[in-house]
Scaffold this motif. Structure first.
Motif, PDB file in Angstrom:
ATOM      1  N   UNK A 272      13.440  13.658   2.028  1.00  0.00           N
ATOM      2  CA  UNK A 272      13.081  12.259   1.782  1.00  0.00           C
ATOM      3  C   UNK A 272      11.678  12.136   1.191  1.00  0.00           C
ATOM      4  N   UNK A 273      10.852  13.150   1.413  1.00  0.00           N
ATOM      5  CA  UNK A 273       9.525  13.148   0.807  1.00  0.00           C
ATOM      6  C   UNK A 273       9.633  13.449  -0.686  1.00  0.00           C
ATOM      7  N   UNK A 274      10.432  14.437  -1.035  1.00  0.00           N
ATOM      8  CA  UNK A 274      10.601  14.816  -2.435  1.00  0.00           C
ATOM      9  C   UNK A 274      11.329  13.739  -3.232  1.00  0.00           C
ATOM     10  N   UNK A 275      12.218  13.009  -2.570  1.00  0.00           N
ATOM     11  CA  UNK A 275      12.977  11.959  -3.263  1.00  0.00           C
ATOM     12  C   UNK A 275      12.175  10.667  -3.443  1.00  0.00           C
ATOM     13  N   UNK A 276      11.028  10.581  -2.791  1.00  0.00           N
ATOM     14  CA  UNK A 276      10.218   9.363  -2.892  1.00  0.00           C
ATOM     15  C   UNK A 276      10.531   8.325  -1.832  1.00  0.00           C
ATOM     16  N   UNK A 277      11.440   8.659  -0.909  1.00  0.00           N
ATOM     17  CA  UNK A 277      11.799   7.698   0.137  1.00  0.00           C
ATOM     18  C   UNK A 277      10.694   7.506   1.172  1.00  0.00           C
ATOM     19  N   UNK A 278       9.976   8.576   1.478  1.00  0.00           N
ATOM     20  CA  UNK A 278       9.010   8.511   2.576  1.00  0.00           C
ATOM     21  C   UNK A 278       7.914   7.464   2.347  1.00  0.00           C
ATOM     22  N   UNK A 279       7.297   7.391   1.158  1.00  0.00           N
ATOM     23  CA  UNK A 279       6.296   6.337   0.938  1.00  0.00           C
ATOM     24  C   UNK A 279       6.890   4.927   1.074  1.00  0.00           C
ATOM     25  N   UNK A 280       8.149   4.773   0.687  1.00  0.00           N
ATOM     26  CA  UNK A 280       8.799   3.465   0.800  1.00  0.00           C
ATOM     27  C   UNK A 280       9.012   3.101   2.262  1.00  0.00           C
ATOM     28  N   UNK A 281       9.395   4.082   3.067  1.00  0.00           N
ATOM     29  CA  UNK A 281       9.576   3.851   4.499  1.00  0.00           C
ATOM     30  C   UNK A 281       8.248   3.471   5.140  1.00  0.00           C
ATOM     31  N   UNK A 282       7.175   4.166   4.750  1.00  0.00           N
ATOM     32  CA  UNK A 282       5.857   3.850   5.296  1.00  0.00           C
ATOM     33  C   UNK A 282       5.402   2.456   4.868  1.00  0.00           C
ATOM     34  N   UNK A 283       5.687   2.072   3.631  1.00  0.00           N
ATOM     35  CA  UNK A 283       5.336   0.726   3.171  1.00  0.00           C
ATOM     36  C   UNK A 283       6.034  -0.323   4.023  1.00  0.00           C
ATOM     37  N   UNK A 284       7.305  -0.092   4.312  1.00  0.00           N
ATOM     38  CA  UNK A 284       8.066  -0.995   5.186  1.00  0.00           C
ATOM     39  C   UNK A 284       7.431  -1.078   6.567  1.00  0.00           C
ATOM     40  N   UNK A 285       7.112   0.070   7.167  1.00  0.00           N
ATOM     41  CA  UNK A 285       6.560   0.083   8.523  1.00  0.00           C
ATOM     42  C   UNK A 285       5.180  -0.571   8.566  1.00  0.00           C
ATOM     43  N   UNK A 286       4.332  -0.287   7.575  1.00  0.00           N
ATOM     44  CA  UNK A 286       3.009  -0.908   7.539  1.00  0.00           C
ATOM     45  C   UNK A 286       3.119  -2.421   7.424  1.00  0.00           C
ATOM     46  N   UNK A 287       4.095  -2.884   6.643  1.00  0.00           N
ATOM     47  CA  UNK A 287       4.221  -4.321   6.378  1.00  0.00           C
ATOM     48  C   UNK A 287       4.596  -5.118   7.622  1.00  0.00           C
ATOM     49  N   UNK A 288       5.217  -4.472   8.597  1.00  0.00           N
ATOM     50  CA  UNK A 288       5.664  -5.187   9.793  1.00  0.00           C
ATOM     51  C   UNK A 288       4.500  -5.791  10.569  1.00  0.00           C
ATOM     52  N   UNK A 289       3.293  -5.245  10.375  1.00  0.00           N
ATOM     53  CA  UNK A 289       2.116  -5.806  11.031  1.00  0.00           C
ATOM     54  C   UNK A 289       1.845  -7.238  10.575  1.00  0.00           C
ATOM     55  N   UNK A 290       2.361  -7.591   9.403  1.00  0.00           N
ATOM     56  CA  UNK A 290       2.120  -8.927   8.856  1.00  0.00           C
ATOM     57  C   UNK A 290       2.965 -10.010   9.535  1.00  0.00           C
ATOM     58  N   UNK A 291       3.919  -9.632  10.371  1.00  0.00           N
ATOM     59  CA  UNK A 291       4.771 -10.638  11.006  1.00  0.00           C
ATOM     60  C   UNK A 291       3.933 -11.586  11.862  1.00  0.00           C
ATOM     61  N   UNK A 292       2.930 -11.046  12.527  1.00  0.00           N
ATOM     62  CA  UNK A 292       2.068 -11.904  13.337  1.00  0.00           C
ATOM     63  C   UNK A 292       1.200 -12.809  12.472  1.00  0.00           C
ATOM     64  N   UNK A 293       0.813 -12.339  11.292  1.00  0.00           N
ATOM     65  CA  UNK A 293       0.047 -13.192  10.374  1.00  0.00           C
ATOM     66  C   UNK A 293       0.911 -14.329   9.843  1.00  0.00           C
ATOM     67  N   UNK A 294       2.155 -14.019   9.509  1.00  0.00           N
ATOM     68  CA  UNK A 294       3.067 -15.066   9.051  1.00  0.00           C
ATOM     69  C   UNK A 294       3.289 -16.086  10.169  1.00  0.00           C
ATOM     70  N   UNK A 295       3.432 -15.591  11.392  1.00  0.00           N
ATOM     71  CA  UNK A 295       3.591 -16.476  12.548  1.00  0.00           C
ATOM     72  C   UNK A 295       2.384 -17.401  12.672  1.00  0.00           C
TER      73      UNK A 295
END
Length: 259
Positions: A217-240
């Protein structure tokens, strides 16, 4: 005139009509700085091509069900978009998903027995019509340069959507998705606001992946996308908090689906 299938229109679209070089010679497209069709939509489809740019502004989640898709959350509660005012204008810096920027256009199949796709538009949009101002869509019986650019954008979007579908299939095959839940405690409220009805990547399973799977998944480019998703979840409290500041919160803290 042929008409596009209307059985199940995608979100934000009220109708679909294929662009016709004979019947739409007077149609023009004009720019706008408002998106009233978006102001009550809290979750917007997102392609993986947009994850890195979007994760700075919006939480990226995955819809529930077997055919899960990535979604950008512009609000946590149904009918609430914290990024737009009552007129549909942006309140400030934001990431606008390509799904929205494509509107009112999209490629659609006119016949169920054919894979050919045609450029269609939503005739209820206030950006396409027989206006005095704006750019003509058909010139000398052919697609204008503006129309060709619109077609290219829609084609690029479809290709990104296909890549996104493959990404989701791989997440599912690796069993990395789990039901998501976020609880936000508000001062003065006895019960926290709990949001469910979405999926997210299971960080524990991600950490415990075999070396060969992780390398894949690192070689396919999936890993950075997964990390972007996980990092973004911190924004749920800001949206709230934005919902609180805008006075757009329900009175009672009850479990709410966000997707």
């Amino acid at each position: 005139m042929a008409s596009a299938p209307q059985a199940s229109l995608p979100i934000l679209y009220n109708d679909l009509v294929p662009l016709n070089s004979n019947e739409h010679t007077a149609l023009r497209v004009r720019p706008t700085d408002t998106a009233p069709f978006l102001k009550n939509q809290h979750a917007i489809p997102l392609t993986i091509d947009e994850f890195v740019a979007a994760q700075r502004f919006v939480p990226i989640i995955f819809s529930s069900g077997d055919d899960s898709v990535p979604l950008a959350l512009m609000g946590l509660n149904e009918g609430i978009n914290t990024f737009l005012d009552d007129e549909g204008k942006l309140r400030g810096p934001a990431y606008i998903p390509a799904y929205v920027r494509r509107h009112p256009w999209m490629l659609a199949k006119l016949r169920s027995d054919s894979d050919e796709m045609s450029l269609c538009f939503d005739p209820t949009s206030d950006t396409v019509g027989e206006f005095e101002e704006g750019d003509l869509l058909i010139v000398d019986g052919k697609a204008s340069e503006v129309t060709q650019n619109i077609l290219k954008f829609c084609e690029d979007f479809e290709q990104a959507a296909q890549r996104t579908g493959m990404f989701m299939q791989e997440l599912k095959s690796l069993d990395l998705l789990m039901d998501g839940e976020v609880a936000i405690q508000v001062p003065g409220k006895e019960q926290p606001f709990v949001y469910r009805g979405f999926q997210m990547v299971n960080e524990e399973k991600l950490r415990d992946m075999r070396g060969d799977q992780l390398r894949k998944i690192n070689q396919s480019g999936m890993l950075p996308l997964i990390h972007a998703h996980l990092f973004s979840l911190q924004l749920m409290r800001e949206i709230f908090q934005q919902q609180v500041d805008q006075g757009k919160m329900p009175e009672i803290a009850v479990p709410e689906p966000v997707a």
